[in-house]
Design an enzyme around this catalytic site. Sequence first.
Site, PDB file in Angstrom:
ATOM      1  N   ASP A 270       8.449   0.488   5.908  1.00 53.80           N
ATOM      2  CA  ASP A 270       7.880  -0.856   5.986  1.00 53.80           C
ATOM      3  C   ASP A 270       8.975  -1.840   6.395  1.00 53.80           C
ATOM      4  O   ASP A 270      10.015  -1.903   5.742  1.00 53.80           O
ATOM      5  CB  ASP A 270       7.310  -1.207   4.602  1.00 53.80           C
ATOM      6  CG  ASP A 270       6.828  -2.644   4.517  1.00 53.80           C
ATOM      7  OD1 ASP A 270       6.535  -3.241   5.578  1.00 53.80           O
ATOM      8  OD2 ASP A 270       6.731  -3.164   3.386  1.00 53.80           O
TER       9      ASP A 270
ATOM     10  N   ASN B 221       8.450  -5.292   6.928  1.00 57.20           N
ATOM     11  CA  ASN B 221       8.255  -6.718   6.600  1.00 57.20           C
ATOM     12  C   ASN B 221       7.829  -6.975   5.157  1.00 57.20           C
ATOM     13  O   ASN B 221       7.379  -8.066   4.824  1.00 57.20           O
ATOM     14  CB  ASN B 221       7.235  -7.335   7.562  1.00 57.20           C
ATOM     15  CG  ASN B 221       5.870  -6.686   7.429  1.00 57.20           C
ATOM     16  OD1 ASN B 221       5.732  -5.671   6.735  1.00 57.20           O
ATOM     17  ND2 ASN B 221       4.874  -7.262   8.057  1.00 57.20           N
TER      18      ASN B 221
ATOM     19  N   ASP C 178       5.337  -5.986   3.292  1.00 54.84           N
ATOM     20  CA  ASP C 178       3.946  -6.073   2.829  1.00 54.84           C
ATOM     21  C   ASP C 178       3.492  -4.770   2.167  1.00 54.84           C
ATOM     22  O   ASP C 178       2.317  -4.623   1.799  1.00 54.84           O
ATOM     23  CB  ASP C 178       3.001  -6.473   3.970  1.00 54.84           C
ATOM     24  CG  ASP C 178       2.890  -5.402   5.047  1.00 54.84           C
ATOM     25  OD1 ASP C 178       3.628  -4.390   4.962  1.00 54.84           O
ATOM     26  OD2 ASP C 178       2.079  -5.566   5.973  1.00 54.84           O
TER      27      ASP C 178
ATOM     28  N   ASP D 119       5.076   0.462   9.113  1.00 53.92           N
ATOM     29  CA  ASP D 119       4.670  -0.153  10.381  1.00 53.92           C
ATOM     30  C   ASP D 119       5.544   0.365  11.519  1.00 53.92           C
ATOM     31  O   ASP D 119       6.504   1.111  11.303  1.00 53.92           O
ATOM     32  CB  ASP D 119       4.735  -1.683  10.265  1.00 53.92           C
ATOM     33  CG  ASP D 119       6.043  -2.153   9.644  1.00 53.92           C
ATOM     34  OD1 ASP D 119       7.107  -1.788  10.160  1.00 53.92           O
ATOM     35  OD2 ASP D 119       5.992  -2.872   8.601  1.00 53.92           O
TER      36      ASP D 119
ATOM     37  N   ASP E 235      -2.954  10.394  17.936  1.00 54.79           N
ATOM     38  CA  ASP E 235      -4.168  10.979  17.383  1.00 54.79           C
ATOM     39  C   ASP E 235      -5.348  10.430  18.184  1.00 54.79           C
ATOM     40  O   ASP E 235      -5.421   9.229  18.427  1.00 54.79           O
ATOM     41  CB  ASP E 235      -4.285  10.558  15.910  1.00 54.79           C
ATOM     42  CG  ASP E 235      -4.801  11.669  15.033  1.00 54.79           C
ATOM     43  OD1 ASP E 235      -5.891  12.188  15.338  1.00 54.79           O
ATOM     44  OD2 ASP E 235      -4.137  12.004  14.041  1.00 54.79           O
TER      45      ASP E 235
ATOM     46  N   ASP F  50      -8.756  14.818  16.818  1.00 51.11           N
ATOM     47  CA  ASP F  50      -9.413  14.845  15.515  1.00 51.11           C
ATOM     48  C   ASP F  50     -10.789  15.511  15.585  1.00 51.11           C
ATOM     49  O   ASP F  50     -11.605  15.139  16.437  1.00 51.11           O
ATOM     50  CB  ASP F  50      -9.570  13.388  15.056  1.00 51.11           C
ATOM     51  CG  ASP F  50      -9.956  13.261  13.608  1.00 51.11           C
ATOM     52  OD1 ASP F  50      -9.171  13.690  12.754  1.00 51.11           O
ATOM     53  OD2 ASP F  50     -11.050  12.726  13.336  1.00 51.11           O
TER      54      ASP F  50
ATOM     55  N   GLU G 265      -7.784  19.776  16.518  1.00 51.44           N
ATOM     56  CA  GLU G 265      -7.979  20.053  15.099  1.00 51.44           C
ATOM     57  C   GLU G 265      -9.200  20.949  15.051  1.00 51.44           C
ATOM     58  O   GLU G 265     -10.306  20.524  15.354  1.00 51.44           O
ATOM     59  CB  GLU G 265      -8.212  18.776  14.285  1.00 51.44           C
ATOM     60  CG  GLU G 265      -8.281  19.093  12.802  1.00 51.44           C
ATOM     61  CD  GLU G 265      -8.851  17.981  11.925  1.00 51.44           C
ATOM     62  OE1 GLU G 265      -8.655  18.041  10.718  1.00 51.44           O
ATOM     63  OE2 GLU G 265      -9.501  17.063  12.458  1.00 51.44           O
TER      64      GLU G 265
ATOM     65  N   HIS H 197      -1.454  15.283   6.478  1.00 52.00           N
ATOM     66  CA  HIS H 197      -1.971  14.148   5.712  1.00 52.00           C
ATOM     67  C   HIS H 197      -3.283  14.462   5.001  1.00 52.00           C
ATOM     68  O   HIS H 197      -3.764  13.646   4.229  1.00 52.00           O
ATOM     69  CB  HIS H 197      -2.171  12.962   6.657  1.00 52.00           C
ATOM     70  CG  HIS H 197      -3.229  13.245   7.672  1.00 52.00           C
ATOM     71  ND1 HIS H 197      -3.052  14.184   8.670  1.00 52.00           N
ATOM     72  CD2 HIS H 197      -4.483  12.772   7.825  1.00 52.00           C
ATOM     73  CE1 HIS H 197      -4.155  14.260   9.382  1.00 52.00           C
ATOM     74  NE2 HIS H 197      -5.041  13.407   8.898  1.00 52.00           N
ATOM     75  N   ASP H 198      -3.883  15.613   5.288  1.00 56.39           N
ATOM     76  CA  ASP H 198      -5.116  16.014   4.609  1.00 56.39           C
ATOM     77  C   ASP H 198      -4.853  17.055   3.519  1.00 56.39           C
ATOM     78  O   ASP H 198      -5.796  17.585   2.927  1.00 56.39           O
ATOM     79  CB  ASP H 198      -6.108  16.618   5.619  1.00 56.39           C
ATOM     80  CG  ASP H 198      -6.618  15.584   6.603  1.00 56.39           C
ATOM     81  OD1 ASP H 198      -6.720  14.406   6.237  1.00 56.39           O
ATOM     82  OD2 ASP H 198      -6.914  15.976   7.753  1.00 56.39           O
TER      83      ASP H 198
HETATM   84  C1  GLC Z   1      -9.720  14.702  10.278  1.00 49.37           C
HETATM   85  C2  GLC Z   1      -8.530  13.912   9.804  1.00 49.37           C
HETATM   86  C3  GLC Z   1      -8.851  13.286   8.483  1.00 49.37           C
HETATM   87  C4  GLC Z   1     -10.028  12.359   8.667  1.00 49.37           C
HETATM   88  C5  GLC Z   1     -11.217  13.076   9.310  1.00 49.37           C
HETATM   89  C6  GLC Z   1     -12.222  12.094   9.828  1.00 49.37           C
HETATM   90  O1  GLC Z   1      -9.982  15.785   9.483  1.00 49.37           O
HETATM   91  O2  GLC Z   1      -7.387  14.719   9.773  1.00 49.37           O
HETATM   92  O3  GLC Z   1      -7.761  12.616   7.927  1.00 49.37           O
HETATM   93  O4  GLC Z   1     -10.413  11.837   7.422  1.00 49.37           O
HETATM   94  O5  GLC Z   1     -10.828  13.866  10.406  1.00 49.37           O
HETATM   95  O6  GLC Z   1     -11.726  11.422  10.945  1.00 49.37           O
HETATM   96 CA    CA Z   2       4.690  -3.574   6.893  1.00 52.16          CA
END
Ligand code: GLC
Ligand code: CA
Length: 566
Positions: A25, A27, A29, A33, A102, A204, A263, A337-338
Site C-alpha cells: 500500500d 498511500n 488507505d 495499489d 486476469d 477466469d 483457469e 488467491h482461491d
Molecule cells: C475464479 C477466480 C475467483 C473468482 C471466480 C469468479 O475462480 O479465481 O477468485 O471468485 O472465478 O470470477
Molecule cells: Ca492504497
Amino acid sequence: MENKTERKWWKEAVVYQIYPRSFKDSNGDGIGDLKGLTSKLDYVKSLGIDIVWLNPIYGSPNADNGYDISDYDDIMKEFGTMADFDVMLAEMHKRGLKLVMDLVVNHCSDEHEWFKLARSSRTNPYRDYFHWWPAEKGKPPFRPGNFEVDGSGWRFDSLTNSYYLHYFSYKQPDLNWENPKLRQEIYAMMNRWFKKGVDGFRMDVIPFIAKDTSFPVITQKDLDEKYEGRWDVYQASGPGLHNYLQEMNKEVLSKYDIMTLAEGAGTTKATAMNFVDPDRKELDMAYHFDGVSLGYVPGYFKKMDPNWSLTAFKKIYSDWDSVFANKGWGTIYLGNHDQPRMLTRWGNDAPEYREAASKMLTTFLLSMRGTPYYYFGDELGMTNIKFDKIEDYRDIETIAEYGKVKNAGGDLKGFIDNQKNGGARDNGRTPFQWDAGMNGGFSTGIPWLKVNDNKNDINAEAEEKNPNSVLSYFKKMVKLRKDQKDVLVYGKYTLLDKDNPDVYAYTREDGNKKVLVLLSFRKTGGSFNVGKMQLGEEWINNLQPLKVNGNTVTLQPYQACIVQLK
Ligand code: GLC
Ligand code: CA
C-alpha cells in the site's frame, strides 16, 4: 525423451502471482495499489521469476475483489490510475519482467454500463449481452450460483419481470457469448490491452462462457452419468465454446507473442487437451483443480482431512503430467488467491517444521514438468491466518457459506474451526509480510484484511539476510530450474514407488542427464529404496546430505533433495 512440443518462453518461465490488494500500500488507505507494487519491483526481480500474473485491477465495485468488472478499460480507483498502470508496466519491462493480466469475461459487474442498460427494458439493444428468463415462463430451471446463501444462480429483476443468470454472486451477471456483438466487444478490449503491451491473459473460468441457453432441466441421473455428477463440468460443457476460443485466437491472440492460461474450471483429463492442443489454435496452458480438491471432507465446506493420502496426490499429478507428455503443455501450482496457504494445507506450519516443509513444497513445484504458478508470500513460507470469528473475514464466498450453515441451524463454531487449516480464501489473501514493523510493512493505515501475527518471524527483510531462509532457497531453486532446463523443464517425468505413503519420488531426464527427486511429506520423514540407481551429485537439498544405508535412503521430516544419477 523430452516433450516433443516446440520450446517456448512461457514453458521455461516461472510465473509469480501477485494479489495486488495485499502486496504493498503506497498511500496508507490499507489497500495495496499499483504505486506500491511498482515500488517493490526490485524485490520481484530479485526472485529470478519471469512473469507476473496480477489478479484483476480493472474498474470494479469489488463484490468479489475485482472479479466483478464495471469498466474493462479503467483501473480500479483503490489501485490507482491508468497513468500508474503505464508506469508499472514500463518498469516491469525495463527489468525484463512480463505482465499477465486476469481476463474475466464469463461475467461482468451488475454495475457495468452494459448491464445497467440491459436491465432497463426488454427491448434495449444491450439486453442480449446477458441471459434472461422471463417470469411468465415460471421459475427458471435450477442452476447453482456460487457465493449466494440461497445457492441459486438466477436472480429476479422486478423492473422487467425477468430472472438473470449469474454463476457467481448476483453482482456478477453472466455475459451471453452467443451474441456476436458481445464477442466483438471483448476481442476489441483484449486488443486494446495487448496494444498497451501486456504479455498475456489468465482467463477466469473460461470454460463457463458457453452454455446451453435453452436452459433445459437437467436430472440428477444425467448429471451423474454424463458429467461425473459435477455441476462445474455441466456448466463448462456448452456448445460453441471451442468455436469462440478459436475465433478469439484468430481475432486477437494469434497477432501477438503472448501467453494464455485457462483457469480450467470444469475441465477433466479427457477435455483439457482441447484447450491447449497447438493444432487447434486456442489457448496455451490450462490449470486443473484435481490437485487442490484432494483431501476435503465430503459434505463440509473445504474442511481438510489431516490424513489426506499422499499416494492419491502422487497419482493426480502423475496422471496430469501424462496428459501433456507429448503435446500441449501443463501447469503446476499449490496455492493461489482461491486457496489456503500451501504450507498449511500440504506441508506443516508448526514452527519446528515450517522452513523444511516450505522448501520441500517449493522443490516439488519447481522440479515438475509444466509451467509453475507460484503464489506471492509462499516464497517466505507464509501460513494460514486462522481467523477465530466471521467478522475478520472479507471474502464473499466464506461469508455466504457461513450464512448457509447459519440458516440451516448448523454448527457455526465448527465451520470457523474447519476454515483454519482448510480452504477459506482469505487465508491466502492476507497482506504480504515485508518486515517486522507495523502491519508487516504493508501499510501505514488499517489493512483491509488483518496481517498475520507471525510477521515478526516470517518476513522478506529478515529472510533476505539469511542465506538459509525459505526465501533464499526459493531463489536457489528458481535458478536451478533455469540452469537445468533441459531436464527440469522439458525432461521426461517418471513416478517411482507409487505406493510409498510418505515419500514422493520421481525422476526427470533428457537424453544426457537423469535426476532423482525425493520429497518427504511427513513429520516422521520416510524411506526410499534406490534399488540399482547410483546416486551422484546432489543438486539441491533443504537439510543435511542424504543418509544412504545399503539401498535405503532415509529422509528426515520434510526433506527434499534433487540428486543426479550416474
Ligand atoms: C475464479 C477466480 C475467483 C473468482 C471466480 C469468479 O475462480 O479465481 O477468485 O471468485 O472465478 O470470477
Ligand atoms: Ca492504497
